[in-house]
Motif scaffolding. Structure first.
Motif, PDB file in Angstrom:
ATOM      1  N   ALA A  81       0.839  -1.211   0.000  1.00 20.11           N
ATOM      2  CA  ALA A  81       0.000   0.000   0.000  1.00 20.11           C
ATOM      3  C   ALA A  81       0.872   1.257   0.000  1.00 20.11           C
ATOM      4  CB  ALA A  81      -0.929   0.000   1.216  1.00 20.11           C
ATOM      5  N   ALA A  82       1.924   1.246   0.804  1.00 20.90           N
ATOM      6  CA  ALA A  82       2.769   2.439   0.904  1.00 20.90           C
ATOM      7  C   ALA A  82       3.564   2.674  -0.380  1.00 20.90           C
ATOM      8  CB  ALA A  82       3.713   2.308   2.093  1.00 20.90           C
ATOM      9  N   MET A  83       4.080   1.606  -0.968  1.00 26.15           N
ATOM     10  CA  MET A  83       4.856   1.780  -2.199  1.00 26.15           C
ATOM     11  C   MET A  83       3.947   2.275  -3.335  1.00 26.15           C
ATOM     12  SD  MET A  83       7.936   1.185  -1.319  1.00 26.15           S
ATOM     13  CE  MET A  83       8.985   0.842  -2.717  1.00 26.15           C
ATOM     14  N   LEU A  84       2.729   1.727  -3.397  1.00 25.71           N
ATOM     15  CA  LEU A  84       1.798   2.187  -4.428  1.00 25.71           C
ATOM     16  C   LEU A  84       1.398   3.646  -4.168  1.00 25.71           C
ATOM     17  CD1 LEU A  84       0.086   1.395  -6.929  1.00 25.71           C
ATOM     18  CD2 LEU A  84      -1.781   0.940  -5.323  1.00 25.71           C
ATOM     19  N   ALA A  85       1.146   3.962  -2.904  1.00 23.52           N
ATOM     20  CA  ALA A  85       0.771   5.346  -2.571  1.00 23.52           C
ATOM     21  C   ALA A  85       1.899   6.303  -2.955  1.00 23.52           C
ATOM     22  CB  ALA A  85       0.455   5.462  -1.086  1.00 23.52           C
ATOM     23  N   ALA A  86       3.136   5.899  -2.684  1.00 25.49           N
ATOM     24  CA  ALA A  86       4.281   6.767  -2.975  1.00 25.49           C
ATOM     25  C   ALA A  86       4.431   7.007  -4.478  1.00 25.49           C
ATOM     26  CB  ALA A  86       5.556   6.140  -2.405  1.00 25.49           C
ATOM     27  N   GLU A  87       4.393   5.930  -5.236  1.00 22.37           N
ATOM     28  CA  GLU A  87       4.578   6.096  -6.692  1.00 22.37           C
ATOM     29  C   GLU A  87       3.407   6.846  -7.312  1.00 22.37           C
ATOM     30  OE1 GLU A  87       5.557   2.434  -8.647  1.00 22.37           O
ATOM     31  OE2 GLU A  87       7.554   2.357  -7.721  1.00 22.37           O
ATOM     32  N   THR A  88       2.219   6.593  -6.815  1.00 19.33           N
ATOM     33  CA  THR A  88       1.055   7.294  -7.344  1.00 19.33           C
ATOM     34  C   THR A  88       1.107   8.773  -6.974  1.00 19.33           C
ATOM     35  OG1 THR A  88      -0.237   5.275  -7.127  1.00 19.33           O
ATOM     36  CG2 THR A  88      -1.466   7.321  -7.404  1.00 19.33           C
ATOM     37  N   ALA A  89       1.495   9.040  -5.735  1.00 23.05           N
ATOM     38  CA  ALA A  89       1.516  10.434  -5.270  1.00 23.05           C
ATOM     39  C   ALA A  89       2.515  11.267  -6.065  1.00 23.05           C
ATOM     40  CB  ALA A  89       1.844  10.488  -3.781  1.00 23.05           C
ATOM     41  N   GLN A  93       3.513  10.681  -9.095  1.00 17.10           N
ATOM     42  CA  GLN A  93       2.978  10.805 -10.455  1.00 17.10           C
ATOM     43  C   GLN A  93       1.904  11.895 -10.518  1.00 17.10           C
ATOM     44  OE1 GLN A  93       4.261   9.247 -13.020  1.00 17.10           O
ATOM     45  NE2 GLN A  93       2.833  10.073 -14.524  1.00 17.10           N
ATOM     46  N   VAL A  94       1.032  11.908  -9.523  1.00 17.99           N
ATOM     47  CA  VAL A  94      -0.042  12.912  -9.508  1.00 17.99           C
ATOM     48  C   VAL A  94       0.533  14.322  -9.311  1.00 17.99           C
ATOM     49  CG1 VAL A  94      -2.028  13.735  -8.158  1.00 17.99           C
ATOM     50  CG2 VAL A  94      -1.870  11.320  -8.823  1.00 17.99           C
ATOM     51  N   HIS A  95       1.603  14.424  -8.533  1.00 15.81           N
ATOM     52  CA  HIS A  95       2.247  15.728  -8.341  1.00 15.81           C
ATOM     53  C   HIS A  95       3.023  16.182  -9.581  1.00 15.81           C
ATOM     54  CE1 HIS A  95       1.491  15.311  -3.983  1.00 15.81           C
ATOM     55  NE2 HIS A  95       1.779  16.574  -3.881  1.00 15.81           N
ATOM     56  N   GLY A  96       3.267  15.267 -10.513  1.00 18.15           N
ATOM     57  CA  GLY A  96       4.003  15.642 -11.721  1.00 18.15           C
ATOM     58  C   GLY A  96       5.397  16.130 -11.376  1.00 18.15           C
ATOM     59  N   ALA A  97       5.888  17.091 -12.146  1.00 15.88           N
ATOM     60  CA  ALA A  97       7.264  17.563 -11.950  1.00 15.88           C
ATOM     61  C   ALA A  97       7.467  18.141 -10.554  1.00 15.88           C
ATOM     62  CB  ALA A  97       7.617  18.604 -13.006  1.00 15.88           C
ATOM     63  N   MET A  98       6.401  18.709  -9.973  1.00 19.68           N
ATOM     64  CA  MET A  98       6.518  19.230  -8.603  1.00 19.68           C
ATOM     65  C   MET A  98       6.927  18.113  -7.647  1.00 19.68           C
ATOM     66  SD  MET A  98       6.153  22.431  -8.333  1.00 19.68           S
ATOM     67  CE  MET A  98       5.996  22.582  -6.545  1.00 19.68           C
ATOM     68  N   TYR A 141       8.821  15.738  -8.157  1.00 21.57           N
ATOM     69  CA  TYR A 141      10.236  15.359  -8.306  1.00 21.57           C
ATOM     70  C   TYR A 141      11.159  16.382  -7.660  1.00 21.57           C
ATOM     71  CZ  TYR A 141      14.121  12.832 -10.409  1.00 21.57           C
ATOM     72  OH  TYR A 141      15.254  12.072 -10.577  1.00 21.57           O
ATOM     73  N   THR A 142      10.576  17.406  -7.055  1.00 19.91           N
ATOM     74  CA  THR A 142      11.409  18.423  -6.404  1.00 19.91           C
ATOM     75  C   THR A 142      11.527  18.136  -4.906  1.00 19.91           C
ATOM     76  OG1 THR A 142       9.589  19.894  -5.768  1.00 19.91           O
ATOM     77  CG2 THR A 142      10.479  20.143  -8.000  1.00 19.91           C
ATOM     78  N   TYR A 143      12.545  18.767  -4.318  1.00 18.19           N
ATOM     79  CA  TYR A 143      12.748  18.666  -2.869  1.00 18.19           C
ATOM     80  C   TYR A 143      11.816  19.643  -2.138  1.00 18.19           C
ATOM     81  CZ  TYR A 143      15.747  16.995   0.979  1.00 18.19           C
ATOM     82  OH  TYR A 143      16.234  16.359   2.091  1.00 18.19           O
ATOM     83  N   GLU A 144      11.188  20.554  -2.904  1.00 17.76           N
ATOM     84  CA  GLU A 144      10.342  21.583  -2.289  1.00 17.76           C
ATOM     85  C   GLU A 144       9.022  21.021  -1.778  1.00 17.76           C
ATOM     86  OE1 GLU A 144       9.694  24.808  -5.096  1.00 17.76           O
ATOM     87  OE2 GLU A 144      11.728  24.440  -5.831  1.00 17.76           O
TER      88      GLU A 144
END
Lengths: 383, 328
Positions: free
Chosen positions: B257-265, B267-272, B274-277
């Motif tokens: 559940a956590a790994m799926l939530a992380a990868e989905t989250a 992806q939904v955030h898009g390029a944002m 991938y940032t440290y912000e």
């Protein structure tokens, strides 16, 4: 939190187990989707009723035993443990029954529920239309009021069990000016009514488990309507909730399948792919998780809670776990997977099950519709 | 048979959630990231809530609660991404120690690090007063050698050779599973909130079915991981014979559940994403860390396999709660 059965619950389990051991047919019935198998399954419904097991959660006055959901889960566990047949009247007992219980008049309850519990009247579902599948509010079949009757015209399709069943329940447009969700009513009628034509549809497996129903000015008494005129959509949504929610697919069914899958794996371990090995374990874990979740939901409902859009979580989970488990079985069977009859003469139940499992993510509201419901109603995303 | 929390358990959850929502905000995570990861005020606050003494008997000054309550707290620690060694010390180590040590933990005066050969590291060895290693309680070494981890708020050190203590492993795996569930819940919320506000093509991206379906799939995964966790906690509390299998199932389900939530989250955030912000990365990295800690997915799956495929554990619809309780 108390995850132990009471002595009374254990005694109930023992009673169900003893009855099932004495009564479940020793040889598997033919498929429920074909004529011969359907008749065998109806006979089994009546056998169940003879033991007063038709629908244990219903009041005794309507052919039930007045038991709570925990006893129902125990009943289901013993039912599937014994390898008992699928329920020919599943559309009736699991969908229409709870709907009548909630929305029907006392007279309707007495008239419809008891014969349903006794397996005397088998029900088909008449909801979808050629242009109203996932978009069910696009229904066009009309029920025009004429005195104390409705006159129904139109077409329903993919109606489960309609090729053989006795009655159907469906929603029809009673206000010809209405659009979408408004002006629909929930109506019950015998499938041998004058003006009804049934055209069985061959399904993926070649049998005629569902059918098209044509209505040509079929006269139905107004007292066959459940709830008020124009309230059909809300009634149908409640029924759909039952379908996706707790009852239609009890966890025991998947736990029994997972147990069979583990046994199948042991037979084929030497040739099994790593992916199939993984899938077998996942099937066991998911069936277990589904059972635990169901006990959790049942406890909430017993305490007065309600299942709403959460039912959509359920529907996705059981339908996708069922497909994955049967896909694993097909993989384990390798070259024998395609055979309809296995070398030992038995029907290839895994293939039958796999084919049926492909319908799971489609019927009762496709899983895409369920994901929309979860996103909009549980997560609050904009429409 | 009643698979619900008690009023007291629900109140405990609410109290700790309220506290952490107010005091352990994303701003705190960002500050700790800069300052080096630990803050005495947070430790003291959690001790003040009674978490140190959660599993300590009332006669010794604790709250006298059990593993269901411990898991409830651990879910909340995971939701807030708390990095203080409170889970290891108060929720895992306590029942394995003597009464003096338990009382010290309840008072917030003792921090315990956990050593087990299944992990190639020990967490929080620098701040620990003692190390639970095998069945021995050792003094914490001076100047432990740090190990570099992707999680900016985790502090890891070189392992100590010791025997394997299964009780420690099972408890720690249960608490890790609970934290993974909490983290998954939070990541789903972060992604859902972002999808409601981020606009593209003139509308919130959460109105698109592609986004909805991603997030709904996470919601399903989580919904069916939670009861697995609660059953494991219940079984552990009851010392049921099948407890190790239930804990392994909980760890696998929570990890997935956590790994799926992380990868989905992300992806939904898009390029944002991938940032440290964006704060998401704190929870995502914690999920990666806890996924491997205290037995990874493969380790726990092998334990399930040994019981379900290899061995004598009865399976089938009638066995969900059958003949497994009160056997310990």
């Amino acid at each position: 939190m108390d995850l132990e059965y009471t002595p009374e619950q254990n005694a109930f389990r023992a009673e169900v187990r003893a009855w099932m051991e004495a009564h479940v047919p020793k040889t598997p019935l033919k498929t429920l989707e074909g004529r011969e198998g359907y008749d065998q399954h109806v006979e089994w419904e009546r056998e169940l009723a003879s033991g007063n097991w038709g629908m244990v959660t219903w009041p005794e006055a309507y052919g039930g035993r007045g038991l709570d959901l925990i006893r129902w889960l125990i009943f289901e566990e013993e039912y599937y443990r014994a390898g008992a047949p699928l329920r020919a009247n599943q559309n009736g007992i699991f969908l229409l029954g709870p709907t009548i219980m909630e929305y029907g008049t006392d007279e309707q309850k007495a008239r419809f529920l008891t014969p349903m519990a006794k397996g005397e009247v088998i029900w088909a579902q008449a909801w979808s239309e050629p242009n109203a599948g996932s978009d069910m509010a696009a229904i066009r079949s009309r029920a025009v009021r004429d005195g104390d009757h409705y006159v129904i015209s139109g077409q329903k399709t993919w109606s489960s069990r309609a090729a053989f069943a006795d009655w159907c329940f469906g929603i029809f447009r009673t206000d010809s000016e209405s659009k979408r969700h408004k002006g629909l009513s929930f109506i019950l009628l015998p499938l041998d009514s004058p003006g009804v034509t049934i055209r069985p549809i061959r399904q993926l497996h070649g049998e005629t488990g569902f059918a098209e129903i044509f209505f040509d000015e079929v006269r139905v008494p107004v007292e066959n309507r459940i709830a008020g005129e124009g309230e059909g959509w809300n009634v149908a949504m409640a029924t759909a909730g039952f379908e996706r929610g707790l009852m239609l697919r009890s966890p025991a069914r998947f736990q029994a399948a997972a147990k069979r899958l583990v046994a199948l794996y042991k037979e084929h371990a030497a040739t099994a792919s790593p992916a199939a090995h993984e899938a077998v374990l996942q099937a066991w874990m998911d069936a277990e998780a589904y059972a635990l979740n169901t006990y959790s939901v049942a406890a909430t409902v017993i305490a007065g809670g309600h299942i709403g859009a959460e039912a959509s979580l359920n529907k996705i989970f059981w339908s996708e776990l069922d497909r994955a488990a049967h896909r694993a079985a097909m993989s384990l069977l390798g070259a024998t997977a395609e055979l309809r009859t296995l070398p030992d003469g038995a029907a290839n139940i895994w293939q039958e099950g796999y084919i049926f499992s492909l319908s799971g993510p489609i019927y009762a509201g496709s899983n895409e519709i369920q994901r929309n419901i979860i996103a909009e109603r549980l997560l609050g995303l904009p429409r | 048979m009643d698979f619900r929390f008690t009023e007291d358990q629900l109140n405990l959850r609410e109290a700790i959630r309220d506290y952490l929502t107010g005091e352990h905000t994303p701003e705190v995570l960002r500050r700790l990231d800069v300052e080096g990861g630990r803050d005495a005020a947070i430790w003291d606050g959690l001790i003040g809530m009674g978490i140190g003494g959660l599993l300590v008997p009332e006669a010794e000054g604790g709250l006298g609660m059990g593993l269901i309550e411990a898991a409830i707290v651990a879910v909340e620690l995971g939701r807030a991404n708390v990095s203080e060694p409170i889970a290891d010390t108060a929720l895992v180590a306590t029942p394995l120690l003597g009464s003096d040590q338990r009382a010290a933990i309840a008072a917030g005066a003792l921090k315990v690090a956990l050593a087990h050969p299944i992990n190639p590291w020990i967490a929080d060895l620098d701040s620990a007063d003692m190390v639970l290693a095998g069945e021995a309680a050792l003094p914490a070494p001076e100047d432990p050698a740090p190990v570099d981890t992707v999680d900016p708020l985790r502090r890891l050190f070189a392992p100590i050779e010791c025997a394997a203590d299964d009780r420690l492993l099972d408890r720690a795996a249960l608490i890790a599973a609970a934290q993974l569930i909490g983290g998954a819940e939070r990541m789903l919320e972060l992604a859902t909130d972002y999808a409601k506000t981020r606009e593209q093509f003139g509308q919130p991206i959460g109105s698109f079915q592609a986004i909805k379906h991603h997030l709904a799939t996470v919601a399903v995964k989580l919904e069916f991981a939670r009861p697995v966790l609660w059953r494991a906690a219940y079984a552990a509390q009851q010392r049921a014979a099948r407890t190790p299998i239930h804990i392994s199932h909980a760890k696998v389900a929570a990890t997935d559940a956590a790994m799926l939530a992380a990868e989905t989250a992300i992806q939904v955030h898009g390029a944002m994403g991938y940032t440290y912000e964006v704060d998401l990365h704190f929870w995502m990295k914690r999920a990666w860390a806890l996924a491997g800690a205290w037995g990874d997915r493969a380790w726990h799956q092998r334990r399930i396999e040994a019981a379900v495929i290899g061995g004598g554990m009865a399976i089938g619809p009638e066995t969900t709660f059958a003949s497994e309780l009160n056997h310990g």
